[in-house]
Design a protein around this motif. Structure first.
Motif, PDB file in Angstrom:
ATOM      1  N   ALA A 134       0.699  -1.367  -0.068  1.00 30.05           N
ATOM      2  CA  ALA A 134       0.071   0.069   0.048  1.00 30.05           C
ATOM      3  C   ALA A 134       0.663   1.459   0.084  1.00 30.05           C
ATOM      4  N   THR A 135       1.886   1.167   0.830  1.00 28.57           N
ATOM      5  CA  THR A 135       3.063   2.231   0.793  1.00 28.57           C
ATOM      6  C   THR A 135       3.446   2.763  -0.436  1.00 28.57           C
ATOM      7  N   ALA A 136       4.032   1.476  -1.399  1.00 33.69           N
ATOM      8  CA  ALA A 136       4.472   1.625  -2.702  1.00 33.69           C
ATOM      9  C   ALA A 136       3.249   2.223  -3.583  1.00 33.69           C
ATOM     10  N   PHE A 137       2.225   1.706  -3.338  1.00 36.20           N
ATOM     11  CA  PHE A 137       0.972   2.368  -4.230  1.00 36.20           C
ATOM     12  C   PHE A 137       0.798   3.876  -4.138  1.00 36.20           C
ATOM     13  N   VAL A 138       1.118   4.499  -2.901  1.00 37.42           N
ATOM     14  CA  VAL A 138       0.877   5.897  -2.728  1.00 37.42           C
ATOM     15  C   VAL A 138       1.929   6.846  -3.406  1.00 37.42           C
ATOM     16  N   LEU A 139       3.097   6.287  -3.945  1.00 37.52           N
ATOM     17  CA  LEU A 139       4.045   7.048  -4.693  1.00 37.52           C
ATOM     18  C   LEU A 139       3.522   7.456  -6.114  1.00 37.52           C
ATOM     19  N   PRO A 140       2.897   6.378  -6.944  1.00 38.36           N
ATOM     20  CA  PRO A 140       2.220   6.848  -8.409  1.00 38.36           C
ATOM     21  C   PRO A 140       0.714   7.446  -8.100  1.00 38.36           C
ATOM     22  N   LEU A 141       0.071   7.152  -6.709  1.00 34.74           N
ATOM     23  CA  LEU A 141      -0.998   7.830  -6.541  1.00 34.74           C
ATOM     24  C   LEU A 141      -1.001   9.371  -6.345  1.00 34.74           C
ATOM     25  N   GLY A 142       0.276   9.725  -5.320  1.00 40.91           N
ATOM     26  CA  GLY A 142       0.619  10.995  -5.074  1.00 40.91           C
ATOM     27  C   GLY A 142       0.905  11.865  -5.994  1.00 40.91           C
ATOM     28  N   VAL A 143       1.882  11.134  -7.064  1.00 38.79           N
ATOM     29  CA  VAL A 143       2.460  11.814  -8.245  1.00 38.79           C
ATOM     30  C   VAL A 143       1.091  12.268  -9.130  1.00 38.79           C
ATOM     31  N   TRP A 144       0.097  11.359  -9.339  1.00 34.09           N
ATOM     32  CA  TRP A 144      -1.079  11.834 -10.144  1.00 34.09           C
ATOM     33  C   TRP A 144      -1.782  12.847  -9.522  1.00 34.09           C
TER      34      TRP A 144
END
Length: 159
Positions: free
Chosen positions: A45-55
């Protein structure tokens, strides 16, 4: 707008003063919720936050004069969650609830905020990128530095 909810971590980024600290505080109960799925789930979930945050950051800054408006705090969530990864794994390995490792939570919070505010070394480099990736990466790097600090403090506490 979903990007605004994500980018401001459900509005925490609009709180004053210190929206970054408010965003980091808002990340704590969310981390606890995600940790209930186990250490691997929390790490993914933490790794998923990076692309979600960039978006979300890209959407929120499109046409905005600033590349990193203060209300965007998804980067603080990412950084704190990275700093908390050793807590999730430590609790799982010890077979205890994550809240039992509360000193680690406190250390992760304080170390992350210090590294994020001071912008030392690679944190400052990433911050100076002045782009969407820089918004997310400076906090990710501060989170990694805080995670290392959490592990060092845990090792010292268990000598």
């Amino acid at each position: 707008m979903i990007a605004r909810l994500v980018g401001t971590v459900f509005g925490a980024g609009y709180l004053r003063p210190g929206p970054g600290t408010w965003g980091t505080l808002a990340a704590l109960p969310l981390a606890w919720i995600f940790m209930q799925g186990g250490a691997l789930f929390f790490t993914v979930a933490t790794a998923f936050v990076l692309p979600l945050g960039v978006w979300a950051t890209r959407k929120m800054t499109d046409g905005h004069p600033e590349h990193d408006p203060s209300e965007i705090v998804i980067d603080e969530l990412l950084g704190l969650w990275i700093a908390l990864i050793p807590i999730a794994w430590g609790a799982q390995n010890a077979g205890v609830a994550v809240e039992r490792l509360w000193p680690g939570w406190l250390a992760a919070f304080v170390l992350f905020r210090l590294f994020d505010i001071w912008k030392v070394g690679p944190v400052g480099w990433a911050d100076r990128r002045n782009d969407v990736w820089g918004v997310m990466l400076d906090d990710a790097i501060a989170g990694v530095m805080a995670a290392v600090g959490v592990m060092i403090l845990a090792a010292l506490a268990h000598l």
